[in-house]
Design an enzyme around this catalytic site. Structure first.
Site, PDB file in Angstrom:
ATOM      1  N   LYS A  54       0.807  -1.197   0.000  1.00 26.45           N
ATOM      2  CA  LYS A  54       0.000   0.000   0.000  1.00 26.45           C
ATOM      3  C   LYS A  54       0.851   1.263   0.000  1.00 26.45           C
ATOM      4  CE  LYS A  54      -2.881  -2.505   3.221  1.00 26.45           C
ATOM      5  NZ  LYS A  54      -3.184  -2.617   4.663  1.00 26.45           N
ATOM      6  N   GLY A  55       2.103   1.126   0.400  1.00 34.53           N
ATOM      7  CA  GLY A  55       2.927   2.296   0.681  1.00 34.53           C
ATOM      8  C   GLY A  55       3.111   3.273  -0.463  1.00 34.53           C
ATOM      9  N   ASP A 110       7.528   2.992  -2.326  1.00 42.78           N
ATOM     10  CA  ASP A 110       7.731   4.091  -1.392  1.00 42.78           C
ATOM     11  C   ASP A 110       9.136   4.036  -0.788  1.00 42.78           C
ATOM     12  OD1 ASP A 110       7.055   1.756  -0.069  1.00 42.78           O
ATOM     13  OD2 ASP A 110       5.996   2.762   1.567  1.00 42.78           O
ATOM     14  N   ASP A 113      14.445  -0.982   1.371  1.00 39.43           N
ATOM     15  CA  ASP A 113      15.177  -1.136   2.637  1.00 39.43           C
ATOM     16  C   ASP A 113      16.168  -2.292   2.469  1.00 39.43           C
ATOM     17  OD1 ASP A 113      15.923  -1.319   5.289  1.00 39.43           O
ATOM     18  OD2 ASP A 113      13.920  -1.306   6.098  1.00 39.43           O
ATOM     19  N   LYS A 141      17.168   3.319   1.456  1.00 39.46           N
ATOM     20  CA  LYS A 141      18.077   3.111   2.582  1.00 39.46           C
ATOM     21  C   LYS A 141      19.181   2.154   2.124  1.00 39.46           C
ATOM     22  CE  LYS A 141      15.304   3.742   6.762  1.00 39.46           C
ATOM     23  NZ  LYS A 141      14.718   3.035   7.914  1.00 39.46           N
ATOM     24  N   PHE A 163      13.650   5.583  11.330  1.00 44.43           N
ATOM     25  CA  PHE A 163      12.364   4.947  11.037  1.00 44.43           C
ATOM     26  C   PHE A 163      11.344   6.042  10.757  1.00 44.43           C
ATOM     27  CE2 PHE A 163       8.170   3.347  12.160  1.00 44.43           C
ATOM     28  CZ  PHE A 163       8.104   2.227  11.338  1.00 44.43           C
ATOM     29  N   ASP A 170       3.833   3.621   6.906  1.00 46.55           N
ATOM     30  CA  ASP A 170       2.981   3.440   8.084  1.00 46.55           C
ATOM     31  C   ASP A 170       3.769   3.033   9.327  1.00 46.55           C
ATOM     32  OD1 ASP A 170       3.532   0.751   6.988  1.00 46.55           O
ATOM     33  OD2 ASP A 170       2.128   0.064   8.521  1.00 46.55           O
ATOM     34  N   ARG A 176      -0.084   6.785   7.247  1.00 51.23           N
ATOM     35  CA  ARG A 176       0.195   6.811   5.803  1.00 51.23           C
ATOM     36  C   ARG A 176      -0.274   8.111   5.166  1.00 51.23           C
ATOM     37  NH1 ARG A 176       1.460   1.504   4.071  1.00 51.23           N
ATOM     38  NH2 ARG A 176       0.439  -0.166   5.213  1.00 51.23           N
TER      39      ARG A 176
HETATM   40  C1  PRP Z   1       7.461  -1.824   2.614  1.00 52.84           C
HETATM   41  C2  PRP Z   1       7.763  -1.011   1.376  1.00 52.84           C
HETATM   42  C3  PRP Z   1       8.493  -1.974   0.501  1.00 52.84           C
HETATM   43  C4  PRP Z   1       9.204  -2.867   1.485  1.00 52.84           C
HETATM   44  C5  PRP Z   1      10.639  -2.488   1.577  1.00 52.84           C
HETATM   45  O1  PRP Z   1       6.297  -2.538   2.397  1.00 52.84           O
HETATM   46  O2  PRP Z   1       6.594  -0.530   0.768  1.00 52.84           O
HETATM   47  O3  PRP Z   1       7.616  -2.724  -0.317  1.00 52.84           O
HETATM   48  O4  PRP Z   1       8.568  -2.704   2.757  1.00 52.84           O
HETATM   49  O5  PRP Z   1      11.316  -3.292   2.486  1.00 52.84           O
HETATM   50  P1  PRP Z   1      12.475  -4.290   2.075  1.00 52.84           P
HETATM   51  O6  PRP Z   1      13.362  -3.581   1.089  1.00 52.84           O
HETATM   52  O7  PRP Z   1      13.175  -4.556   3.385  1.00 52.84           O
HETATM   53  O8  PRP Z   1      11.847  -5.528   1.496  1.00 52.84           O
HETATM   54  P2  PRP Z   1       5.447  -3.228   3.562  1.00 52.84           P
HETATM   55  O9  PRP Z   1       5.702  -4.717   3.510  1.00 52.84           O
HETATM   56  O10 PRP Z   1       5.692  -2.541   4.864  1.00 52.84           O
HETATM   57  O11 PRP Z   1       3.955  -3.026   3.047  1.00 52.84           O
HETATM   58  P3  PRP Z   1       3.141  -1.658   2.802  1.00 52.84           P
HETATM   59  O12 PRP Z   1       3.664  -1.043   1.528  1.00 52.84           O
HETATM   60  O13 PRP Z   1       1.740  -2.137   2.656  1.00 52.84           O
HETATM   61  O14 PRP Z   1       3.350  -0.763   4.012  1.00 52.84           O
END
Ligand code: PRP
Length: 192
Positions: A54-55, A110, A113, A141, A163, A170, A176
């Protein structure tokens, strides 16, 4: 639970104005690239922009409107398995509506990481034979990376230990809809 979201925020890291400026720059740069040869679809179909739910939703909505270039958009939703004990395991909750064979595809995230989510998405979409596959993320990051992933367009680079919430990101599914990117008050993290 806070009655206004600002109550939970310690400080703004990237203001709404800074985001808007950078999103405009990114949109213009991406459109220029695809006008200038990044598009490889032999049938010249519009670029397919893929937002990762969703991000990516607020960023995606602003980015596509900053691109003066013919495009279609679609969404994928993915989720990490369990509580993070199995990094790299990602499942698809919602897949694309259309086939992408031979098409130009731009993934919009979004944040990147560890890179596990993006690696999984890239592997899955590459196997479908797109003409080109690029990635745009609002936040990066790079110091947290556990797997190497190609990222073509980055809005802002964040320090490793920050963070952040807001503009799609979120904390426990809340925050969000903040129009900026900020840091939560530490007590708010314990409370909620
Ligand atoms: C977040 C973000 C990325 C992912 C990045 O999604 O939107 O898709 O984490 O992290 P990574 O590089 O360590 O894999 P999340 O799973 O939190 O879902 P969301 O977008 O619904 O918040």
């Amino acid at each position: 639970m806070a009655t206004t979201m600002m109550e939970g925020i310690e400080r703004v890291v990237i203001s709404a104005e800074e985001i808007a400026r950078r999103v405009r720059e990114l949109g213009q740069a991406i459109a220029a690239d695809y006008r200038g040869g990044a598009a490889r679809d032999l049938r010249r179909r519009p670029l397919l922009v893929v937002g990762i739910l969703k991000g990516a939703m607020p960023f995606m909505a602003d980015l596509v409107r900053a691109m003066d270039f013919p495009l279609e958009y679609d969404f994928m939703a993915v989720s990490s398995y369990g509580n993070g004990t199995s990094p790299g395991e990602v499942r698809i909750l919602k897949d694309l509506d259309c086939a992408i064979g031979g098409r130009d595809v731009l993934i919009v995230e979004d944040i990147v990481d560890t890179g596990h989510t993006l690696q999984h998405i890239l592997a899955g979409l590459s196997a479908r034979g797109p003409a080109s596959l690029r990635v745009c993320t609002l936040l990066d990051k790079p110091h947290r990376r556990e797997v190497e992933v190609p990222v073509d367009y980055v809005g802002f680079v964040l320090p490793e230990n920050l963070f952040v919430v807001g503009y799609g990101l979120d904390y426990a599914e809340v925050y969000r809809n903040l129009p900026f990117v900020g840091v939560l008050k530490p007590e708010r993290i314990r409370e909620e």
